[in-house]
Design an enzyme around this catalytic site. Sequence first.
Site, PDB file in Angstrom:
ATOM      1  CG  ASP A 250     -20.711 -36.564 -10.932  1.00  0.00           C
ATOM      2  OD1 ASP A 250     -20.281 -37.705 -10.751  1.00  0.00           O
ATOM      3  OD2 ASP A 250     -21.684 -36.335 -11.660  1.00  0.00           O
ATOM      4  CB  SER A 251     -15.643 -37.383 -11.433  1.00  0.00           C
ATOM      5  OG  SER A 251     -15.209 -36.085 -11.806  1.00  0.00           O
TER       6      SER A 251
ATOM      7  CG  LEU B  83     -11.967 -35.917 -12.406  1.00  0.00           C
ATOM      8  CD1 LEU B  83     -12.353 -36.460 -13.774  1.00  0.00           C
ATOM      9  CD2 LEU B  83     -10.494 -36.210 -12.133  1.00  0.00           C
TER      10      LEU B  83
ATOM     11  CG  ASP C 214     -27.330 -28.274 -16.581  1.00  0.00           C
ATOM     12  OD1 ASP C 214     -26.441 -28.557 -15.750  1.00  0.00           O
ATOM     13  OD2 ASP C 214     -27.196 -28.435 -17.801  1.00  0.00           O
TER      14      ASP C 214
HETATM   15  C1  PRP Z   1     -20.900 -29.573 -12.780  1.00  0.00           C
HETATM   16  C2  PRP Z   1     -20.852 -28.960 -11.403  1.00  0.00           C
HETATM   17  C3  PRP Z   1     -19.404 -29.055 -11.017  1.00  0.00           C
HETATM   18  C4  PRP Z   1     -18.916 -30.246 -11.814  1.00  0.00           C
HETATM   19  C5  PRP Z   1     -18.739 -31.398 -10.881  1.00  0.00           C
HETATM   20  O1  PRP Z   1     -20.608 -28.610 -13.720  1.00  0.00           O
HETATM   21  O2  PRP Z   1     -21.322 -27.647 -11.396  1.00  0.00           O
HETATM   22  O3  PRP Z   1     -18.684 -27.898 -11.345  1.00  0.00           O
HETATM   23  O4  PRP Z   1     -19.909 -30.566 -12.781  1.00  0.00           O
HETATM   24  O5  PRP Z   1     -18.352 -32.535 -11.594  1.00  0.00           O
HETATM   25  P1  PRP Z   1     -17.060 -33.373 -11.265  1.00  0.00           P
HETATM   26  O6  PRP Z   1     -16.989 -33.545  -9.779  1.00  0.00           O
HETATM   27  O7  PRP Z   1     -17.308 -34.686 -11.987  1.00  0.00           O
HETATM   28  O8  PRP Z   1     -15.881 -32.657 -11.819  1.00  0.00           O
HETATM   29  P2  PRP Z   1     -20.925 -28.808 -15.265  1.00  0.00           P
HETATM   30  O9  PRP Z   1     -19.685 -29.243 -15.980  1.00  0.00           O
HETATM   31  O10 PRP Z   1     -22.134 -29.679 -15.435  1.00  0.00           O
HETATM   32  O11 PRP Z   1     -21.228 -27.341 -15.752  1.00  0.00           O
HETATM   33  P3  PRP Z   1     -22.324 -26.325 -15.207  1.00  0.00           P
HETATM   34  O12 PRP Z   1     -21.944 -25.950 -13.805  1.00  0.00           O
HETATM   35  O13 PRP Z   1     -22.203 -25.181 -16.151  1.00  0.00           O
HETATM   36  O14 PRP Z   1     -23.665 -26.998 -15.265  1.00  0.00           O
END
Ligand code: PRP
Length: 180
Positions: free
Chosen positions: A105-106, A108, A161
């Site tokens: 997503d971002s 990060l 989710d």
């Molecule tokens: C989601 C996904 C990645 C992260 C990506 O995890 O599984 O690990 O976000 O986001 P980013 O590129 O902005 O860093 P989340 O924090 O939703 O937790 P989860 O996997 O437990 O649902």
Amino acid sequence: MAGMEPQPAVMFTAEQIARRVQELSRQISSDYAAADELVMVGVLRGCYIFLADLSRALTVRRRIDFIAVSTYGQQTCPSESLRLIMDVRSDLVGQHVLIVDDILDSGLTLHYLTHILRARNPASLRTCVFLRKPGRLQVDIAPDYLGFDIPDVWVVGYGLDCADRYRALPYIGQVDPQRL
Ligand code: PRP
């Protein structure tokens, strides 16, 4: 009946997902054919279904491990902090390591994890994500293996989710969090 959830609009069917996972596994198996072993590091929790499918489709020898991070600070702030809340069990020195996550997503999370794991002197370090939202990237990171690019909408299913719902949906769907 209480507990009925609105059905997300389909973005990728189970068949489309399975086809793409097979393609990725062929590519990864070929790229690592000469390696003794691959250590797949899944980023909890969203990775769990993708990692299960991908790991079973690979033809190279592999180990499975997991890592977990948590964010704190303002979710929308680029300088938000990440914290390791669960580390891998494996010693990664000299290993071929592939970080596996459901979505970029971002960027990060992956940026942070590649930084941490590279410091452990693996023989190689690559990344594999199933979905990417190019419009949301805040850091300069490109996955080595990618399932699909998607628009900036909320996606659920196949491990993803929305407020911890829909993870077990067999397809990837789109929801409007405001309407749940
Ligand atoms: C989601 C996904 C990645 C992260 C990506 O995890 O599984 O690990 O976000 O986001 P980013 O590129 O902005 O860093 P989340 O924090 O939703 O937790 P989860 O996997 O437990 O649902």
